[in-house]
Design an enzyme around this catalytic site. Structure first.
Site: not given
Ligand code: ARG
Length: 466
Positions: A27, A113, A158-159, A286, A292, A294, A299, A326, A331, A334
Site C-alpha cells: 500500500s 492497527n 421552481t420546476h 469546439s 462554440k 462551452n 460540466e 481490523y 487498507q 485510503k
Molecule cells: N497497511 C495497513 C493498512 O493500511 C496497515 C495495517 C496493517 N495491519 C495488519 N495487521 N496487517 O490497513
C-alpha cells in the site's frame, strides 16, 4: 517462487510472499502520503515510552533525530520507498532501524492497527482544515459576485418554470448557505476525528504500563480545555472507519452542492437564458464548430460530484460486512478518501475561479424578470388584502392568466372591465401590483428577497467570511 521474507513480521515464516502477493498487498504506493502523520505519531509514541520508562531519554532522542532525518529525506524526494516493505509504516520503521539501534524499541506496545488508525485521524484533521479553507475561498468569490451584481433582478424558478421575481443576489446567497453548511461539516468531521486510538494495540491494548493520555496530548488530540481525548474501546478503535466515511460523505455533499451550482450556471449560459457567461479562462471551444463557447468547467464540476459519491459508496461497501476488528480490507480505505480530498479541493478552487470571473447580462435578466405572470401570486395577495379567501383569490387569478393567454396579451394588459368580470374585488389600482420594485420591497421578512433583508444578509456574510 517464494523468497525469504524481510518483513518485520517474518519470524514465524520459512518462506516469503510471492512477488505477486507483494505487488498485491503493498500500500506504500498510496499510503506514503501519511508519512508526516506517521512520523508525528511515532515521535509522540516514543516520547510516551520514555515518559513511562520503557525506553531511555537518550533512546527517545535518537529515535526523534532519526525520524526527523527520514522526514527531511521524504520531503526532498530522496527517500527510497520500497514496495516489498508493504506500507508506509514498515518503510519508515526499517529506515529508522538502519539509522538508530533504538528503533527496535519503537514498536513497543504498538501495532500497525492502532498506528494506522492514528495516522488517518491526524490526516483527517489536516484534510478538514485544508478543505474548510478552500471552501471559504469559493464562498468569498461568491459573496464578491453577489455584491458586484446587487441591483439585478431575475425570475426565481421552481420546476424550472418561472416562479417569482428575486434579486440575483438572493439566488447567489442561497448557494452561499449551501457552501457554509459544507464548511461547518468539515469542522464537525474534524471534531469526530479528534480522538486518539494509540494504545489500542492490535486489538486488546498492551500489558505494558503506557500512558495513552500523554501521547494523545503530544499529538493534539485534546478538547477545548487541553484535556486528552482517547478512544474508549480498543476493539472499536482499530475496527472503526466511521470518520473516513463521514469525511467522504461531507465531500460528496459538497459535490452535490457545487454540481447544482454548476448546473444553474450551465443553464444560465445557454442562448435560451443568456443570464450569464463563464469567463474565457474557464470555458473551452469546439474543435469543429467555430462559434462554440462551452462552460466546460461547470460540466466537469458536475462530473466530479459523481466521483465523490463513488468514493463514499466504496467506503460504505468496504466496511459493511467486516467482522470486528481490523481486517486487511481496510487498507483500501485510503485511495477513496485521498481522492475525495484532492478532488474536492480542486473543485473548490475551480468554483472560486468560475464565480470570480462570471459575467452577468443585466438586460437579459431584466427582460426575463419583466414577465408580469411572475407577479400572479402578488395579485392573489392583492385580493386577500381586500378580504377574498386565498383559495378563491388563487382561482380568480388563475382565470385571469387563462383569459390573458387566450387573448394573447400579458396578464397586466387585461382591461379593468375584464379583470372585474373575473372578480369584483379588483379595483382600478390593480395594475400597481405589477411594479416590480414595489413587489420585491414588500418581501422583508427574515430570509426573504426584499432589499433591506438582502442588505442584512450581506452584512452577516461579510462578518462571517472576513
Ligand atoms: N497497511 C495497513 C493498512 O493500511 C496497515 C495495517 C496493517 N495491519 C495488519 N495487521 N496487517 O490497513
Amino acid at each position: 517462487m517464494a523468497k525469504a521474507t524481510q518483513a518485520t513480521w517474518g519470524g514465524r515464516f520459512t518462506a516469503g510472499p510471492a512477488d505477486l502477493m507483494l505487488q498485491f498487498s503493498e500500500s506504500v504506493s498510496f499510503d506514503r502520503r501519511l508519512a508526516p502523520f506517521d512520523i508525528a505519531g511515532s515521535k509522540a509514541h516514543s516520547a510516551m515510552l520514555a515518559h513511562v520508562g520503557l525506553i531511555t531519554a537518550k533512546e527517545r532522542d535518537a529515535i526523534h533525530a532519526g525520524l526527523d532525518d527520514i522526514l527531511a529525506a521524504i520531503v526532498e524526494g530522496k527517500f527510497p520507498w520500497d514496495a516489498k516493505l508493504e506500507d508506509v509504516h514498515m518503510n519508515i520503521e526499517q529506515a529508522l532501524t538502519k539509522r538508530v539501534p533504538a528503533a527496535a524499541k519503537l514498536h513497543t506496545a504498538r501495532s500497525r492497527n492502532d498506528q494506522v488508525a492514528t495516522d488517518i485521524r491526524l490526516w483527517l484533521k489536516h484534510a478538514c482544515a485544508l478543505l474548510g479553507e478552500k471552501i471559504a475561498g469559493a464562498e468569498r468569490a461568491l459573496l464578491g459576485l453577489a455584491a458586484a451584481n446587487r441591483e439585478i433582478l431575475i425570475p426565481g424558478y421552481t420546476h424550472l418554470q418561472r416562479a417569482q421575481p428575486v434579486y440575483l443576489a438572493h439566488h447567489l446567497l442561497a448557494w452561499l448557505e449551501m457552501l457554509e453548511r459544507d464548511r461547518a461539516r468539515m469542522t464537525a468531521v474534524a471534531a469526530q476525528a479528534n480522538w486518539c486510538p494509540l494504545g489500542a494495540g492490535a486489538i486488546a491494548g498492551t500489558t505494558l504500563p503506557i500512558d495513552r493520555e500523554f501521547a494523545a496530548v503530544q499529538l493534539g488530540f485534546v478538547d477545548a480545555k487541553g484535556r486528552a481525548q482517547v478512544t474508549q474501546n480498543s476493539m472499536d478503535a482499530v475496527a472503526d472507519r466511521d470518520v473516513l466515511i463521514e469525511f467522504a460523505a461531507a465531500c460528496a455533499l459538497f459535490g452535490v452542492h457545487f454540481s447544482r451550482i454548476a448546473e444553474d450556471l450551465i443553464l444560465w449560459s445557454t442562448a435560451e437564458f443568456r443570464f450569464a457567461e463563464v469567463s474565457d479562462a474557464f470555458s473551452t471551444g469546439s474543435s469543429l464548430m467555430p462559434q462554440k463557447r462551452n462552460p466546460d468547467a461547470c460540466e466537469i464540476l458536475r462530473g466530479k460530484a459523481a466521483r465523490l459519491q463513488g468514493n463514499l459508496q466504496t467506503l460504505l461497501t468496504l466496511t459493511k460486512g467486516l467482522p470486528l476488528t481490523y481486517n486487511r480490507d481496510l487498507q483500501e480505505d485510503k485511495p477513496p478518501v485521498f481522492d475525495s480530498l484532492d478532488q474536492s479541493a480542486l473543485c473548490a478552487d475551480v468554483l472560486a475561479g468560475v464565480l470570480g470571473g462570471l459575467k452577468f447580462f443585466p438586460l437579459r435578466c431584466a427582460v426575463a424578470v419583466a414577465d408580469p405572470a411572475l407577479l400572479a401570486t402578488d395579485l392573489a395577495d392583492y385580493l386577500v388584502e381586500r378580504g377574498v379567501p386565498f383559495r378563491e383569490a388563487h382561482h380568480a387569478v388563475g382565470a385571469a392568466v387563462g383569459l390573458a393567454e387566450r387573448n394573447s396579451i400579458a396578464l397586466n394588459e387585461l382591461s379593468l372591465t375584464d379583470i372585474q368580470q373575473v372578480h369584483r374585488a379588483f379595483g382600478a389600482d390593480w395594475t400597481e401590483v405589477f411594479d416590480l420594485k414595489r413587489a420585491i420591497a414588500k418581501r422583508e421578512g427574515t430570509g426573504m428577497p426584499g432589499p433591506k433583508q438582502i442588505a442584512k444578509q450581506f452584512r452577516r456574510w461579510e462578518k462571517l467570511l472576513k
